[in-house]
Design an enzyme around this catalytic site. Structure first.
Site, PDB file in Angstrom:
ATOM      1  N   ASP A  67      18.771 -53.567 -88.366  1.00 16.89           N
ATOM      2  CA  ASP A  67      17.776 -53.614 -89.363  1.00 16.89           C
ATOM      3  C   ASP A  67      16.746 -52.573 -89.042  1.00 16.89           C
ATOM      4  O   ASP A  67      16.911 -51.954 -88.076  1.00 16.89           O
ATOM      5  CB  ASP A  67      17.014 -55.065 -89.348  1.00 16.89           C
ATOM      6  CG  ASP A  67      16.452 -55.388 -90.695  1.00 16.89           C
ATOM      7  OD1 ASP A  67      16.322 -54.459 -91.378  1.00 16.89           O
ATOM      8  OD2 ASP A  67      15.591 -56.340 -90.322  1.00 16.89           O
ATOM      9  N   LYS A  68      16.013 -52.501 -90.027  1.00 19.22           N
ATOM     10  CA  LYS A  68      14.897 -51.539 -89.862  1.00 19.22           C
ATOM     11  C   LYS A  68      13.361 -51.918 -90.316  1.00 19.22           C
ATOM     12  O   LYS A  68      13.740 -53.051 -91.163  1.00 19.22           O
ATOM     13  CB  LYS A  68      15.203 -50.416 -90.616  1.00 19.22           C
ATOM     14  CG  LYS A  68      13.900 -49.227 -91.090  1.00 19.22           C
ATOM     15  CD  LYS A  68      13.556 -49.447 -92.503  1.00 19.22           C
ATOM     16  CE  LYS A  68      12.321 -48.550 -92.762  1.00 19.22           C
ATOM     17  NZ  LYS A  68      11.575 -49.061 -94.081  1.00 19.22           N
ATOM     18  N   HIS A  69      12.553 -51.812 -89.666  1.00 18.78           N
ATOM     19  CA  HIS A  69      11.240 -52.320 -90.074  1.00 18.78           C
ATOM     20  C   HIS A  69      10.326 -50.978 -90.212  1.00 18.78           C
ATOM     21  O   HIS A  69      10.055 -50.203 -89.417  1.00 18.78           O
ATOM     22  CB  HIS A  69      10.578 -53.438 -89.525  1.00 18.78           C
ATOM     23  CG  HIS A  69       9.471 -53.981 -89.793  1.00 18.78           C
ATOM     24  ND1 HIS A  69       9.201 -54.976 -90.620  1.00 18.78           N
ATOM     25  CD2 HIS A  69       8.030 -53.527 -89.514  1.00 18.78           C
ATOM     26  CE1 HIS A  69       8.052 -55.190 -90.854  1.00 18.78           C
ATOM     27  NE2 HIS A  69       7.242 -54.373 -90.167  1.00 18.78           N
ATOM     28  N   SER A  70       9.293 -51.026 -91.249  1.00 16.30           N
ATOM     29  CA  SER A  70       8.055 -49.851 -91.250  1.00 16.30           C
ATOM     30  C   SER A  70       6.850 -50.697 -91.163  1.00 16.30           C
ATOM     31  O   SER A  70       6.539 -51.803 -91.519  1.00 16.30           O
ATOM     32  CB  SER A  70       8.240 -49.450 -92.604  1.00 16.30           C
ATOM     33  OG  SER A  70       6.917 -48.364 -92.918  1.00 16.30           O
ATOM     34  N   THR A  92       7.835 -55.209 -99.705  1.00 18.64           N
ATOM     35  CA  THR A  92       9.043 -54.935-100.028  1.00 18.64           C
ATOM     36  C   THR A  92       9.235 -56.202-100.996  1.00 18.64           C
ATOM     37  O   THR A  92       9.971 -56.188-102.007  1.00 18.64           O
ATOM     38  CB  THR A  92      10.124 -54.903 -99.044  1.00 18.64           C
ATOM     39  OG1 THR A  92       9.881 -53.759 -98.232  1.00 18.64           O
ATOM     40  CG2 THR A  92      11.445 -54.995 -99.293  1.00 18.64           C
ATOM     41  N   ARG A 151      -4.487 -62.311 -91.245  1.00 16.44           N
ATOM     42  CA  ARG A 151      -4.699 -61.071 -90.962  1.00 16.44           C
ATOM     43  C   ARG A 151      -5.033 -60.350 -92.150  1.00 16.44           C
ATOM     44  O   ARG A 151      -5.767 -59.121 -91.999  1.00 16.44           O
ATOM     45  CB  ARG A 151      -3.499 -60.560 -90.083  1.00 16.44           C
ATOM     46  CG  ARG A 151      -3.128 -60.912 -88.645  1.00 16.44           C
ATOM     47  CD  ARG A 151      -1.868 -60.463 -88.206  1.00 16.44           C
ATOM     48  NE  ARG A 151      -1.811 -59.083 -88.189  1.00 16.44           N
ATOM     49  CZ  ARG A 151      -0.649 -58.450 -88.303  1.00 16.44           C
ATOM     50  NH1 ARG A 151       0.307 -59.078 -88.545  1.00 16.44           N
ATOM     51  NH2 ARG A 151      -0.814 -56.841 -88.396  1.00 16.44           N
ATOM     52  N   SER A 163       4.292 -59.749 -84.621  1.00 18.72           N
ATOM     53  CA  SER A 163       4.531 -60.072 -86.226  1.00 18.72           C
ATOM     54  C   SER A 163       5.847 -59.440 -86.501  1.00 18.72           C
ATOM     55  O   SER A 163       6.596 -60.133 -87.019  1.00 18.72           O
ATOM     56  CB  SER A 163       3.395 -59.625 -87.254  1.00 18.72           C
ATOM     57  OG  SER A 163       3.708 -60.007 -88.387  1.00 18.72           O
ATOM     58  N   LYS A 218      10.015 -62.039 -86.450  1.00 17.94           N
ATOM     59  CA  LYS A 218      10.690 -62.220 -87.693  1.00 17.94           C
ATOM     60  C   LYS A 218      12.113 -61.497 -87.130  1.00 17.94           C
ATOM     61  O   LYS A 218      13.339 -61.985 -87.437  1.00 17.94           O
ATOM     62  CB  LYS A 218      10.231 -61.416 -88.648  1.00 17.94           C
ATOM     63  CG  LYS A 218       8.834 -62.194 -89.223  1.00 17.94           C
ATOM     64  CD  LYS A 218       8.398 -61.673 -90.647  1.00 17.94           C
ATOM     65  CE  LYS A 218       8.149 -60.349 -90.727  1.00 17.94           C
ATOM     66  NZ  LYS A 218       6.573 -60.195 -90.005  1.00 17.94           N
ATOM     67  N   LYS A 219      12.099 -60.173 -86.522  1.00 25.25           N
ATOM     68  CA  LYS A 219      13.267 -59.653 -86.211  1.00 25.25           C
ATOM     69  C   LYS A 219      14.370 -60.191 -85.134  1.00 25.25           C
ATOM     70  O   LYS A 219      15.355 -60.478 -85.385  1.00 25.25           O
ATOM     71  CB  LYS A 219      12.913 -57.983 -85.725  1.00 25.25           C
ATOM     72  CG  LYS A 219      12.375 -57.309 -87.010  1.00 25.25           C
ATOM     73  CD  LYS A 219      13.170 -57.458 -88.159  1.00 25.25           C
ATOM     74  CE  LYS A 219      12.326 -56.569 -89.276  1.00 25.25           C
ATOM     75  NZ  LYS A 219      13.126 -56.477 -90.499  1.00 25.25           N
TER      76      LYS A 219
END
Length: 438
Positions: free
Chosen positions: A82-85, A122, A170, A185, A189-190
């Site tokens: 996966d990827k997260h920004s 997203t 937040r 955070s 989730k990941k």
């Protein structure tokens, strides 16, 4: 003896290091509702001011991961990546990246979020698509990942529920830009999603949460260290966010931009450079590619062959969207009733822009939230955003405002025009990938 929540808040406010058991107890209270909204906000603010050690951050991450269910993909038989920004303006990379990487043989079960602060979310973008289910049943989520190779959904009630509540607080308490809270955070989730590898996009610039290069590297290293310490192969790219990444900002407009990208219409742009860089990084981490050059070649083929678009369309349909969405998007995407041009104030080159304020302009149009329960107008936003360095003539459009009414459109148009600096000389281009952290 269980420590009172206010004692945990007080100790963190005073700069003390919390024990893992204290953190776990507080997180349990966030998840089960026994800790009040005010106490959650106070804890977030205490962490913002006092920070957390690496051990505290690991404890917070694991406690939030373990506050709900965790997923197991071992039966899938494919590498899970996966990827997260960390968030920016016009950052719709995940929408294209998931189907590209899936088309190359890896599986991407992507757990995404809503808008946070000035950045778009997203999930908010995907909800522009009629019928798209961002919270499917676990069986459907698993089936879509198995059949398509990717699924982009939101947190279910049972996936890191403590983070879901803390995330919302937040957003409205000016505690978004805290390295420990961001780290916990993202990673809770990941880690709950059962990943084998993860690639992080950590933004740097005036459109990101962190604008200082040293602080950005600290965050990137925090994320990489905590995730690798938890057994997930992780790297990070620090990327430039001193201007919108896509040429659109706003929910339905960014979905339209995503489809244009998947049709091959954005090759050579900053957006394309970021998508390809992350696709290559993910494919190396997951295993299908031996190196980043091969990974980019594979990703480019998936895009140009139409395989990535086909995966995106199937994902949308299996998650409740129209079967012909990618063929007839304008039939389904809502359009704002008023569109006005933002014109260049003089001849010259687009030299700089206040990127964060462009994100706030989308919120002012109704495309984001100022409170967790605000409704979003998915049709509004900005399009046709010209990249910095573009030569413009006075009166030439540098962007378009999509609004619900004429008065708002004109007010935002004037505000957006003031966010751009027009220079006599063309500015030097900045590297889009600033650094790689492993």
């Amino acid at each position: 003896m269980t420590m009172l929540p206010q004692e945990v808040i007080r100790r963190k406010r005073n700069g003390d290091q919390l024990e893992a058991a204290e953190i776990a107890g507080f997180v349990k209270g966030i998840a089960d509702g026994s800790i009040s909204e005010g106490q959650v906000a106070a804890f977030a603010m205490a962490v913002w001011f006092s920070g957390m050690s690496r051990d505290e951050c690991v404890a917070l991450t694991l406690a939030m991961r373990d506050s709900g269910d965790t997923l197991d993909w071992s039966a899938l038989g494919r590498a899970i990546v996966d990827k997260h920004s960390t968030g920016g303006v016009g950052d719709n990379v995940s929408l294209m990246l998931a189907p590209i990487v899936a088309a190359c043989g890896a599986a991407v079960p992507m757990i995404s979020g809503r808008g946070l602060g000035h950045t778009g979310g997203t999930l908010d973008k995907l909800e522009s698509i009629p019928g798209y289910n961002i919270q499917p049943a676990a069986a459907l989520f698993r089936n879509v990942v198995d059949e398509v190779g990717c699924a982009i959904i939101g947190q279910t009630a049972n996936l890191a529920p403590a983070d879901k509540r803390l995330y919302a607080v937040r957003d409205v308490t000016a505690t978004v830009d805290s390295v420990p809270l961001i780290t916990a955070s993202i990673l809770s989730k990941k880690l709950a999603a059962g990943l084998q590898s993860l690639v992080l996009d950590v933004k740097l610039g005036n459109g990101s949460f962190l604008t200082d290069a040293d602080e950005t590297e600290i965050l990137a290293r925090s994320l990489v260290d905590v995730a690798n310490g938890a057994g997930v192969r992780t790297s990070a790219l620090i990327t430039d966010m001193n201007e919108p990444l896509a040429d659109a900002a706003g929910n339905a407009l960014e979905i339209d931009n995503c489809l244009a990208y998947l049709r091959g219409e954005k090759k050579g742009t900053r957006l394309d450079a970021v998508v390809m860089a992350f696709a290559a990084e993910m494919l190396v981490a997951a295993g299908p590619a031996a190196d980043r050059k091969q990974g980019e070649t594979m990703a480019r083929h998936a895009l140009e062959s139409g395989a990535a678009m086909e995966r995106f369309g199937r994902m949308v349909h299996l998650l409740g969207g129209p079967a012909d969405f990618v063929d007839r998007p304008q039939t389904y995407l809502r359009k704002a009733p008023v569109v006005v041009a933002v014109e260049a104030s003089r001849d010259g080159y687009l030299g700089a822009c206040e990127t964060r304020e462009l994100g706030m302009a989308v919120i002012a149009l109704g495309g984001g939230r100022t409170r967790p329960d605000d409704r979003i107008d998915h049709s509004v936003g900005l399009s046709g955003l010209r990249p910095l360095g573009t030569k413009v003539a006075k009166g030439e459009p540098i962007a378009f405002v999509h609004a619900a009414d004429r008065e708002t459109a004109e007010a935002v148009r004037n505000a957006v025009a003031a966010l751009y600096t027009i220079a006599d000389q063309k500015p030097d281009p900045r590297p889009i990938v600033v650094a790689r952290i492993t």
